[in-house]
Design an enzyme around this catalytic site. Structure first.
Site, short mmCIF file in Angstrom:
data_model
loop_
_atom_site.label_atom_id
_atom_site.label_comp_id
_atom_site.label_asym_id
_atom_site.label_seq_id
_atom_site.Cartn_x
_atom_site.Cartn_y
_atom_site.Cartn_z
N ARG A 234 0.84 -1.21 0.00
CA ARG A 234 0.00 0.00 0.00
C ARG A 234 0.87 1.26 0.00
NH1 ARG A 234 -2.28 -4.09 -0.53
NH2 ARG A 234 -4.44 -4.59 0.07
N ASP B 238 18.06 5.48 24.89
CA ASP B 238 17.29 6.11 25.97
C ASP B 238 17.91 5.72 27.30
OD1 ASP B 238 14.19 7.34 26.29
OD2 ASP B 238 14.99 6.32 28.06
N ASP C 52 13.06 15.05 25.94
CA ASP C 52 12.12 15.87 26.69
C ASP C 52 12.79 17.08 27.33
OD1 ASP C 52 13.65 14.68 28.63
OD2 ASP C 52 11.99 13.72 29.70
N ASN C 53 13.99 17.45 26.83
CA ASN C 53 14.69 18.60 27.41
C ASN C 53 15.56 19.26 26.36
OD1 ASN C 53 17.78 17.72 27.89
ND2 ASN C 53 16.46 15.93 28.17
N THR D 250 19.55 18.30 25.79
CA THR D 250 19.87 17.22 24.85
C THR D 250 19.53 17.61 23.43
OG1 THR D 250 19.34 15.64 26.62
CG2 THR D 250 19.60 14.75 24.40
N CYS E 46 19.44 26.31 11.91
CA CYS E 46 19.42 25.24 12.92
C CYS E 46 18.50 25.64 14.06
CB CYS E 46 20.83 24.95 13.42
SG CYS E 46 21.50 26.18 14.57
N CYS F 143 6.06 17.93 30.50
CA CYS F 143 4.94 17.00 30.67
C CYS F 143 4.74 16.64 32.13
CB CYS F 143 5.18 15.73 29.85
SG CYS F 143 5.30 16.03 28.07
#
Length: 336
Positions: free
Chosen positions: A9, A57, A127-128, A131, A168, A183
């Site tokens: 597909r 991670d 999440d920061n 990084t 950038c 979060c």
């Protein structure tokens, strides 16, 4: 083509076709951060047939992750699986024909070059901004496109940043700015995560199939208030240290031995040497409740806090954001 049935597909879509599918199968993508954005992006790329996906991670699966981190299950929580390992196991059940690499490590200026070796795109699942700026600087230094994304509350933002062709991340966001909401402080709803990660994935796929259709804008939106905005890329800032002056400040900075994980009530302390989990389980079992896995050791202390030890030398002190308290517990149970 051997993979015609699986990707039939997708190949019918004129933007990809058989030639594009072959390019995807030869491609390699690095995903840093395998939480909300990282799991959704990895799911899309694995199902699309990206030939090699490298997952990195530093954390493990917790119950609060299941609301939005789509590759994980309650069994992963029970087993205290590292996110990279749990994601690898899930993706291999989805597509056994591609290569999935998993690393339970903290990405720093010391190892980012190794993780970026031979990849075609770096995808942001972090999440920061500390990084993110590291990924941005490494991408522009080594000439690898950066698929940026962020989600918090009901708001999302994404951009596909290409060295030599676009500004950038530092041209849009100042590295010294406040870390802002996360979060863990204001929450997040899962649909916004899916939207941002899907945008990241589709821009990555566009690039990998050499479509020439990559979006040249920074997209932001709020799905709760129905707001959306697209900021067209302008010329890079003339004094941008990364894409113009080529100084790459995040690559030149030294990682701190102690890091507060924003909103997590957790402090990470990094040892200079690896940790033998079996040895430390024996040492700590007399003074803590132990949960040991091949990937980490969790020790719940009588004081109420929890130590989580990783083989790469990292120790999470969970239950406090007081650095003095965290270092005191670390010194008491781990030492120097």
């Amino acid at each position: 083509m051997a993979h015609t049935g699986r990707y039939s597909r997708q190949q019918l879509f004129s933007g990809i076709g058989e030639a594009g599918q072959e390019r995807l199968l030869r491609s390699r993508v690095l995903i840093v951060g395998v939480g909300a954005l990282g799991t959704v992006s990895a799911n899309h790329l694995a199902r699309s047939g990206v030939g090699s996906i490298r997952l990195v991670d530093r954390d493990y699966v917790e119950l609060s992750n299941l609301q939005r981190q789509t590759l994980f299950t309650e069994a992963d929580v029970e087993e205290v699986l590292p996110k990279a390992i749990a994601a690898k196991q899930a993706l291999e059940k989805i597509n056994s024909t591609i290569e999935i690499e998993a690393f339970v490590e903290d990405v720093t200026e010391k190892n980012i070059k190794t993780f970026m070796q031979d990849v075609d795109v770096v995808l942001d699942g972090t999440d920061n901004f500390q990084t993110r700026f590291l990924l941005n600087d490494a991408s522009y230094k080594y000439g690898v496109p950066f698929s940026y994304g962020g989600a918090v509350s009901a708001r999302g933002m994404s951009a596909f940043l290409e060295p030599g062709k676009t500004p950038c991340l530092r041209c849009f966001i100042q590295s010294g700015a406040s870390p802002g909401e996360t979060c863990d402080t204001v929450g997040v709803i899962s649909p916004v995560v899916d939207i941002v990660a899907s945008l990241q994935a589709v821009e990555t796929i566009k690039y990998l199939v050499e479509s020439g259709k990559n979006r040249r804008s920074l997209t932001s939106f709020d799905v709760w208030t129905n707001y959306s905005h697209s900021l067209a890329f302008q010329e890079p800032k003339v004094d941008c240290p990364t894409c113009q002056l080529q100084h790459y400040p995040a690559l030149e900075a030294q990682s701190e031995a102690e890091t507060t994980l924003c909103g997590r009530n957790t402090i990470q302390i990094t040892r200079q040497q690896p940790i033998d989990l079996t040895q430390w389980a024996t040492k700590l079992e007399r003074s803590a409740q132990i949960k040991s896995t091949p990937f980490l050791l969790r020790a719940t202390l009588t004081e109420g806090e929890t130590l989580v030890l990783f083989p790469d030398g990292r120790v999470l002190v969970q239950g406090t954001e007081d650095l003095v308290r965290a270092k005191s517990l670390y010194s008491k149970y781990i030492g120097n």
